[in-house]
Design a protein around this motif. Structure first.
Motif, PDB file in Angstrom:
ATOM      1  N   MET A   3       0.957  -1.169   0.247  1.00  0.00           N
ATOM      2  CA  MET A   3      -0.067   0.086   0.088  1.00  0.00           C
ATOM      3  C   MET A   3       0.985   1.322   0.076  1.00  0.00           C
ATOM      4  SD  MET A   3      -3.070  -1.239   0.306  1.00  0.00           S
ATOM      5  CE  MET A   3      -4.030  -0.006   0.993  1.00  0.00           C
ATOM      6  N   TYR A   4       0.394   2.467  -0.776  1.00  0.00           N
ATOM      7  CA  TYR A   4       0.991   3.534  -0.763  1.00  0.00           C
ATOM      8  C   TYR A   4       0.163   4.831  -0.584  1.00  0.00           C
ATOM      9  CZ  TYR A   4       5.181   1.026  -2.949  1.00  0.00           C
ATOM     10  OH  TYR A   4       6.214   0.208  -3.106  1.00  0.00           O
ATOM     11  N   ARG A   5       0.720   5.811  -0.255  1.00  0.00           N
ATOM     12  CA  ARG A   5      -0.014   6.941   0.238  1.00  0.00           C
ATOM     13  C   ARG A   5       0.309   8.181  -0.654  1.00  0.00           C
ATOM     14  NH1 ARG A   5      -1.262   7.776   5.634  1.00  0.00           N
ATOM     15  NH2 ARG A   5       0.648   6.826   6.040  1.00  0.00           N
ATOM     16  N   LYS A   6      -0.793   8.458  -1.214  1.00  0.00           N
ATOM     17  CA  LYS A   6      -0.620   9.868  -1.936  1.00  0.00           C
ATOM     18  C   LYS A   6      -1.127  11.026  -1.026  1.00  0.00           C
ATOM     19  CE  LYS A   6      -1.093  12.525  -6.316  1.00  0.00           C
ATOM     20  NZ  LYS A   6      -1.561  12.602  -7.592  1.00  0.00           N
ATOM     21  N   LYS A   7      -0.367  11.721  -0.482  1.00  0.00           N
ATOM     22  CA  LYS A   7      -0.823  12.792   0.390  1.00  0.00           C
ATOM     23  C   LYS A   7      -2.216  13.339  -0.114  1.00  0.00           C
ATOM     24  CE  LYS A   7       3.879  12.852   0.435  1.00  0.00           C
ATOM     25  NZ  LYS A   7       4.496  12.955  -0.591  1.00  0.00           N
ATOM     26  N   ILE A  55       7.757  10.868  -6.275  1.00  0.00           N
ATOM     27  CA  ILE A  55       7.617  11.852  -5.728  1.00  0.00           C
ATOM     28  C   ILE A  55       6.142  12.085  -5.011  1.00  0.00           C
ATOM     29  CG2 ILE A  55       7.126  14.443  -6.370  1.00  0.00           C
ATOM     30  CD1 ILE A  55       9.212  14.031  -8.846  1.00  0.00           C
ATOM     31  N   ASP A  56       5.293  11.653  -5.772  1.00  0.00           N
ATOM     32  CA  ASP A  56       3.855  11.846  -5.242  1.00  0.00           C
ATOM     33  C   ASP A  56       3.368  10.877  -4.155  1.00  0.00           C
ATOM     34  OD1 ASP A  56       3.368  13.744  -7.050  1.00  0.00           O
ATOM     35  OD2 ASP A  56       2.291  12.585  -8.487  1.00  0.00           O
ATOM     36  N   TYR A  57       4.093   9.626  -3.903  1.00  0.00           N
ATOM     37  CA  TYR A  57       3.526   8.467  -3.047  1.00  0.00           C
ATOM     38  C   TYR A  57       4.678   8.306  -2.116  1.00  0.00           C
ATOM     39  CZ  TYR A  57      -0.314   7.871  -6.294  1.00  0.00           C
ATOM     40  OH  TYR A  57      -1.634   8.081  -6.885  1.00  0.00           O
ATOM     41  N   GLU A  58       4.402   7.653  -0.805  1.00  0.00           N
ATOM     42  CA  GLU A  58       5.127   7.184  -0.019  1.00  0.00           C
ATOM     43  C   GLU A  58       4.542   5.910   0.707  1.00  0.00           C
ATOM     44  OE1 GLU A  58       3.496   9.770   3.924  1.00  0.00           O
ATOM     45  OE2 GLU A  58       5.480   9.975   3.277  1.00  0.00           O
ATOM     46  N   LEU A  59       5.441   5.008   1.026  1.00  0.00           N
ATOM     47  CA  LEU A  59       4.715   3.502   1.347  1.00  0.00           C
ATOM     48  C   LEU A  59       4.417   3.786   2.880  1.00  0.00           C
ATOM     49  CD1 LEU A  59       4.887   0.607   0.917  1.00  0.00           C
ATOM     50  CD2 LEU A  59       7.087   0.331   2.094  1.00  0.00           C
ATOM     51  N   VAL A  60       3.029   3.140   2.913  1.00  0.00           N
ATOM     52  CA  VAL A  60       2.373   3.146   4.255  1.00  0.00           C
ATOM     53  C   VAL A  60       3.261   2.346   5.164  1.00  0.00           C
ATOM     54  CG1 VAL A  60       0.022   2.700   5.424  1.00  0.00           C
ATOM     55  CG2 VAL A  60       0.039   3.504   2.888  1.00  0.00           C
ATOM     56  N   LYS A  61       3.551   2.582   6.263  1.00  0.00           N
ATOM     57  CA  LYS A  61       4.246   1.749   7.301  1.00  0.00           C
ATOM     58  C   LYS A  61       3.263   1.225   8.099  1.00  0.00           C
ATOM     59  CE  LYS A  61       8.100   4.852   6.706  1.00  0.00           C
ATOM     60  NZ  LYS A  61       9.083   5.894   6.893  1.00  0.00           N
ATOM     61  N   GLY A  62       3.793   0.148   8.532  1.00  0.00           N
ATOM     62  CA  GLY A  62       3.087  -0.784   9.720  1.00  0.00           C
ATOM     63  C   GLY A  62       2.010  -1.556   9.189  1.00  0.00           C
ATOM     64  N   GLN A  63       1.963  -1.697   7.611  1.00  0.00           N
ATOM     65  CA  GLN A  63       1.110  -3.039   7.067  1.00  0.00           C
ATOM     66  C   GLN A  63       1.468  -4.114   7.125  1.00  0.00           C
ATOM     67  OE1 GLN A  63       0.078  -1.690   3.014  1.00  0.00           O
ATOM     68  NE2 GLN A  63       2.640  -1.463   2.704  1.00  0.00           N
ATOM     69  N   ILE A  64       0.814  -5.037   7.030  1.00  0.00           N
ATOM     70  CA  ILE A  64       1.152  -6.450   6.968  1.00  0.00           C
ATOM     71  C   ILE A  64       0.933  -6.980   5.557  1.00  0.00           C
ATOM     72  CG2 ILE A  64       0.843  -8.999   7.837  1.00  0.00           C
ATOM     73  CD1 ILE A  64       0.287  -7.576  10.462  1.00  0.00           C
TER      74      ILE A  64
END
Length: 84
Positions: A3-7, A55-64
């Motif tokens: 999963m990735y997050r785009k703010k 540039i636009d996305y960051e990895l969502v931390k704490g996921q399994i």
């Protein structure tokens, strides 16, 4: 699938290992190895250039990654069965 997050949007995405062409609501899109195939919360898929994605996305931390765990488990079982 990671999963990735785009703010502040969260999407599923996978990095392409080969070239790919898909049909979207905006027309035909072509992706190259290293680009990302993104699936949004509505199930719509589209391709994103690697540099723009990073540039636009960051990895969502704490996921399994349950899918990855299950795939690795079945590969281990298959390897054990093939070795017997």
């Amino acid at each position: 699938m990671p999963m990735y997050r785009k703010k502040p949007l969260i999407v599923e995405a996978v990095k392409l290992k080969r070239s790919m062409t898909i049909e979207t609501s905006n027309g035909t899109m072509k992706g190259l190895p290293g680009d990302y195939l993104i699936t949004d919360k509505n199930g719509e898929q589209y391709l994103c250039d690697r540099d723009q994605f990073e540039i636009d996305y960051e990895l969502v931390k704490g996921q399994i990654d349950f899918k990855g765990i299950v795939q690795r488990y079945f590969r281990l079982i298959k390897a054990k069965v093939n070795n017997t």
